[in-house]
Design an enzyme around this catalytic site. Structure first.
Site, PDB file in Angstrom:
ATOM      1  N   GLY A  70       0.805  -1.219   0.000  1.00 32.09           N
ATOM      2  CA  GLY A  70       0.000   0.000   0.000  1.00 32.09           C
ATOM      3  C   GLY A  70       0.840   1.271   0.000  1.00 32.09           C
ATOM      4  N   ASN A 150      -8.851   3.604   7.853  1.00 32.37           N
ATOM      5  CA  ASN A 150      -8.278   2.481   8.593  1.00 32.37           C
ATOM      6  C   ASN A 150      -8.526   2.547  10.097  1.00 32.37           C
ATOM      7  OD1 ASN A 150      -6.379   4.654   7.721  1.00 32.37           O
ATOM      8  ND2 ASN A 150      -5.086   3.775   9.305  1.00 32.37           N
ATOM      9  N   GLN A 178      -7.909  -0.531   2.783  1.00 32.69           N
ATOM     10  CA  GLN A 178      -8.811  -1.142   3.764  1.00 32.69           C
ATOM     11  C   GLN A 178     -10.099  -1.679   3.130  1.00 32.69           C
ATOM     12  OE1 GLN A 178      -8.332  -1.774   7.007  1.00 32.69           O
ATOM     13  NE2 GLN A 178      -6.324  -0.797   7.144  1.00 32.69           N
ATOM     14  N   SER A 198      -3.325  -3.528  -0.923  1.00 26.29           N
ATOM     15  CA  SER A 198      -2.259  -4.256  -0.232  1.00 26.29           C
ATOM     16  C   SER A 198      -2.747  -5.649   0.167  1.00 26.29           C
ATOM     17  CB  SER A 198      -1.865  -3.453   1.010  1.00 26.29           C
ATOM     18  OG  SER A 198      -0.816  -4.090   1.692  1.00 26.29           O
ATOM     19  N   CYS A 324       0.732   1.924  12.555  1.00 27.64           N
ATOM     20  CA  CYS A 324       1.904   2.771  12.342  1.00 27.64           C
ATOM     21  C   CYS A 324       2.016   3.812  13.438  1.00 27.64           C
ATOM     22  CB  CYS A 324       1.810   3.467  10.998  1.00 27.64           C
ATOM     23  SG  CYS A 324       1.366   2.362   9.675  1.00 27.64           S
TER      24      CYS A 324
END
Ligand code: PLP
Length: 377
Positions: A70, A150, A178, A198, A324
């Site tokens: 992604g 997300n 997502q 992703s 993250c």
């Protein structure tokens, strides 16, 4: 362990590993070579590309480019579109609730002389076509809006924004990391020019993804080197990873509508129970426009890190925001941009589901949340 952090990553399906294994072992050829072993690898890439095309409802398989995930797809789409079209203008419209892969890319372009408008969503994290319409200027070259958020799972009106952007002749990028594998995607119907995805978000392997680039759209290449991916993304292909992504996509497509309905029911059950039984609990994000597998709750007065620690002690994995930003000090940029009060931002916890999630697991999480909230009072 009860794993409720599937928005961070999902468990790879055994069928996916099974499909990948030959390409990690005997079928190890470099897809660029000319002999039979290489043709086998090349054929596997073609099959995976067609699988991705079909899932996205793209017109042509060659509009799908394989990437490392992604983050790379977002970087390529945004930098590539901005740089290739800079003579037309240097203004980009995106949202304040994008993933860092989009936000940091836009900030990097900002340092290169582009100007970026970060749209503030409504209180549920949603961006409207009207907000986009008000932000565009004659020098806008790109609009980038995520399909689904997300953190809070809010789903945006992508087809409406796409129709507007197409009508104005502005390129439209969508971070669908997502959404792919969880919601029906049709890039033609939604008038999307560039779309990032992703594999590890839908039970595929990590470190592999794709960028859809509609034919005819001008995008600068990000990787210079060999002729892989039609010379646009050089580097020997991650054949096993790509095969795994194709298989994960096929399986996700097969059960998409059934899983969306099943997870939505579990989601609504969890929301209903939490709001009723956990004193002070509030839902973040939209009730109506929400990913099937996302529940984001705040219990003002109970800090996220305390809830996460106690959940972990109880064997439940969930998240305080995006993976993250977890571990980093600082409040969620998504919840802040939604304009939520501090107490709500500091107490948010995200639970995200997959095909493996059961109602019993979700009930256990609610029971734990009740205990955590009661201990605080
Ligand atoms: N965009 C969104 C919306 C995401 O949720 C993520 C991952 O969490 C990414 C981009 C980055 O994807 P990857 O982990 O494949 O680099």
């Amino acid at each position: 362990m009860i794993y409720l952090d599937n928005a961070a990553t999902t468990r790879m399906r055994p069928e996916v590993l099974e499909a990948m294994l030959p390409y990690l072992q005997d079928a190890f050829g470099n897809a660029s070579a000319g002999y039979a072993l290489a043709r086998q690898a090349h054929g596997a890439l073609d099959a995976a590309r067609e699988q991705m095309r079909s899932a996205l409802h793209a017109e042509k398989a060659r509009e799908v480019y394989f990437t490392s995930g992604g983050t790379e797809s977002d970087n390529w789409a945004i930098k590539g579109a901005a740089l290739a079209n800079r003579q037309k203008g240097r203004h980009i419209v995106t949202t304040a609730v994008e993933h860092h892969a989009v936000l940091e890319t836009c900030e990097a372009l900002g340092r290169e002389g582009f100007s970026v408008t970060y749209l503030r969503p409504d209180g549920e994290g949603r961006v409207s076509p009207e907000m986009v319409r008000r932000a565009v200027r004659p020098d806008t070259v790109l609009v980038s809006v995520m399909w689904a958020n997300n953190e809070v799972g809010t789903v945006n009106p992508i087809a409406e924004i796409g129709a507007f952007a197409r009508e104005r002749g502005i390129l439209f990028h969508v971070d669908a990391v997502q959404a792919v594998g969880h919601l029906p995607i049709d890039v033609v119907q939604a008038k999307v020019d560039l779309l990032s995805l992703s594999a590890h978000k839908f039970h595929g392997p990590k470190g592999v993804g794709a960028l859809y680039i509609r034919e005819g759209v001008r995008v600068a290449d990000l990787m210079d080197g060999g002729a892989q991916e039609r010379g646009r993304r050089a580097g020997t292909e991650n054949v096993a990873g790509i095969v795994g992504m194709g298989e994960a996509m096929r399986l996700a497509e097969e059960e998409l509508s059934m899983e969306a309905a099943r997870q939505s029911a579990i989601r609504d059950h969890m929301i209903r129970r939490a709001l009723l039984e956990v004193p002070g609990a509030v839902l973040n994000g939209s009730r109506e426009h929400r990913l099937p597998g996302n529940v984001n709750l705040s219990v003002p007065g109970v800090r996220s890190e305390v809830t996460l620690f106690k959940m972990d002690m109880a064997g439940i994995a969930c998240s305080g925001g995006s993976a993250c930003t977890a571990g980093a000090i600082g409040a969620s940029h998504v919840l802040l941009a939604m304009g939520l009060p501090d107490a709500r931002v500091q107490s948010a916890v995200r639970f995200s589901f997959s095909r493996d999630t059961t109602r019993g697991e979700v009930d256990a999480a609610v029971e734990e949340l009740k205990r955590i909230a009661a201990a605080k009072r």
